[in-house]
Scaffold this active site. Structure first.
Site, short mmCIF file in Angstrom:
data_model
loop_
_atom_site.label_atom_id
_atom_site.label_comp_id
_atom_site.label_asym_id
_atom_site.label_seq_id
_atom_site.Cartn_x
_atom_site.Cartn_y
_atom_site.Cartn_z
N GLU A 182 38.29 -45.63 43.81
CA GLU A 182 39.60 -46.16 43.39
C GLU A 182 39.47 -47.49 42.63
O GLU A 182 39.45 -48.55 43.26
CB GLU A 182 40.52 -46.34 44.60
CG GLU A 182 41.89 -46.89 44.21
CD GLU A 182 42.85 -47.09 45.39
OE1 GLU A 182 42.40 -47.05 46.55
OE2 GLU A 182 44.04 -47.31 45.13
N LYS A 224 40.34 -41.90 41.95
CA LYS A 224 41.72 -42.33 42.26
C LYS A 224 42.08 -43.50 41.36
O LYS A 224 41.88 -44.65 41.71
CB LYS A 224 41.81 -42.74 43.74
CG LYS A 224 43.16 -43.32 44.14
CD LYS A 224 43.34 -43.36 45.64
CE LYS A 224 44.63 -44.07 46.01
NZ LYS A 224 45.01 -43.88 47.41
P1 13P Z 1 49.86 -46.93 46.62
O1 13P Z 1 50.14 -45.49 46.32
O2 13P Z 1 50.97 -47.60 47.39
O3 13P Z 1 49.39 -47.70 45.42
O4 13P Z 1 48.65 -46.93 47.63
C1 13P Z 1 47.54 -46.17 47.32
C2 13P Z 1 46.36 -46.78 47.92
O5 13P Z 1 45.65 -46.13 48.65
C3 13P Z 1 46.03 -48.18 47.60
O6 13P Z 1 44.72 -48.45 47.96
#
Ligand code: 13P
Length: 356
Positions: A182, A224
């Site tokens: 991510e 992600k």
């Molecule tokens: P959000 O969808 O609220 O951005 O959170 C996703 C997430 O896992 C942040 O690390």
């Protein structure tokens, strides 16, 4: 070689399952400080008991497993139990949802780079991953934060964060866990959609370079990313179709087709907008996407339900209904079938019928 190949087959199976059938991920891995911040805004007591009650509400939502393939947990939750004594991991697995775990230790200021962040948590990660796998986790998450600004992001910040993501991902695969990688370009700022696209492309290029260098099997991971969006303070806010085009164009350039799925974070987008944008990607690029394009939302699934719950046992059922509604809307958006009628969202049930 034989053993390694088997391991990659298993990782690939898990990664594919996580993004199959229109389903997506539910991020419920808020650290205690983040969870407490969301509770404080609604005057919900910030105690372990209330955090447990909220997380129990989420995972005991009837039919959640029809829309959610995997749930990302926080360390406190993976060790926790429901009020009736059932371990959270068992409750999740019984609901047909794969348990995952957040393994980064949050972000700190990056030395020598004012205003930029580096994600910590590599120390002892190998040992922690082995323990999480023993507890039942099958995938993991690590979030890097990229801030846009006048001279930002710097090359040093991108390189350090991409390197950490790749080290984490390689360790996950060694432990038999699918890494959810991510890198999040934040929405804060006055930048344009186009500028966000340029930066997101740069970020992802660095990330995939590093993933390859650390010998991460792309078939056994999930990306992600953020959607490509104008900054919150940018006067021009493009419609969902323009966001979809900019986002998918960027991803097609940099995300190898070997990656089974892309699961977007919501990043503070309004819930309906996040669904509409995800849907637009799946509609406009139908049949032309080399990977599944789905969701891994926290706020865009949880927020309305949390607002309704307010820490009250009497509100649990209505909060669960709203949570399931959001999960269904997002599954429908992954399938490219999301629509509104008279201003109301019309999600599809798991059997394909419209839910009215
Ligand atoms: P959000 O969808 O609220 O951005 O959170 C996703 C997430 O896992 C942040 O690390």
């Amino acid at each position: 070689m034989g053993e390694n190949t088997m391991n990659i087959d298993e990782l690939t199976d898990t990664a594919k399952t996580l993004v199959a059938g229109g389903k997506g991920l539910l991020a419920m891995d808020e650290s205690n400080p983040t969870c407490n911040k969301r509770f404080a805004a609604l005057e919900i007591p910030q105690t372990p008991e209330y955090r447990r009650a909220w997380r129990e509400l989420i995972i005991t939502t009837p039919q959640l497993g029809s829309c959610i393939s995997g749930a990302i947990l926080y360390d406190e939750t993976i060790r926790d139990r429901l009020r009736d004594g059932t371990p959270f991991v068992k409750a999740i697995t019984d609901a047909g949802i794969i348990p995952g775990i957040k393994v980064d230790a949050g972000t700190r200021e990056l030395a020598g780079h004012p205003g930029e962040r580096i994600t910590e948590g590599l120390d002892n990660l190998r040992d922690r991953l082995v323990k999480y796998a023993q507890m039942g986790a099958r995938f993991a998450k690590w979030r890097a934060v990229i801030i846009m600004g006048e001279q930002l992001p710097s090359a040093g910040c991108l390189e350090a964060n991409a390197h950490a993501l790749a080290r984490y991902a390689a360790l996950c695969q060694e432990a038999g866990l699918v890494p959810v990688v991510e890198p999040e370009v934040l929405m804060e700022g006055a930048h344009t959609l186009e500028q966000c696209g340029v930066v997101t492309e740069r970020v992802l290029r660095r990330v995939f370079d590093q993933l390859c260098m650390q010998r991460v099997a792309l078939e056994g991971m999930i990306l992600k990313p953020n959607m490509v969006l104008p900054g919150l303070a940018c006067p021009q806010q493009e419609v969902a179709e323009e966001v979809a085009d900019a986002t998918v164009r960027c991803l097609l350039r940099v995300v190898p087709a070997a990656v089974p799925g892309i699961a977007f974070l919501s990043g503070g987008q309004p819930e309906e907008l996040a669904s509409a944008r995800l849907n637009a990607m799946n509609v406009r690029f139908k049949g032309r996407l080399p990977w599944e394009v789905t969701f891994s939302f926290s706020r865009a699934i949880q927020q309305s339900a949390l607002d309704l719950w307010q820490g009250q046992a009497t509100n649990v059922v209505v909060a669960q209904q709203v949570l399931l509604h959001r999960a269904r809307c997002n599954r429908t958006a992954h399938l490219g079938e999301y629509r509104t009628e008279g201003g109301l969202e019309v999600p599809m049930a798991e059997d394909g019928d419209r839910v009215v």
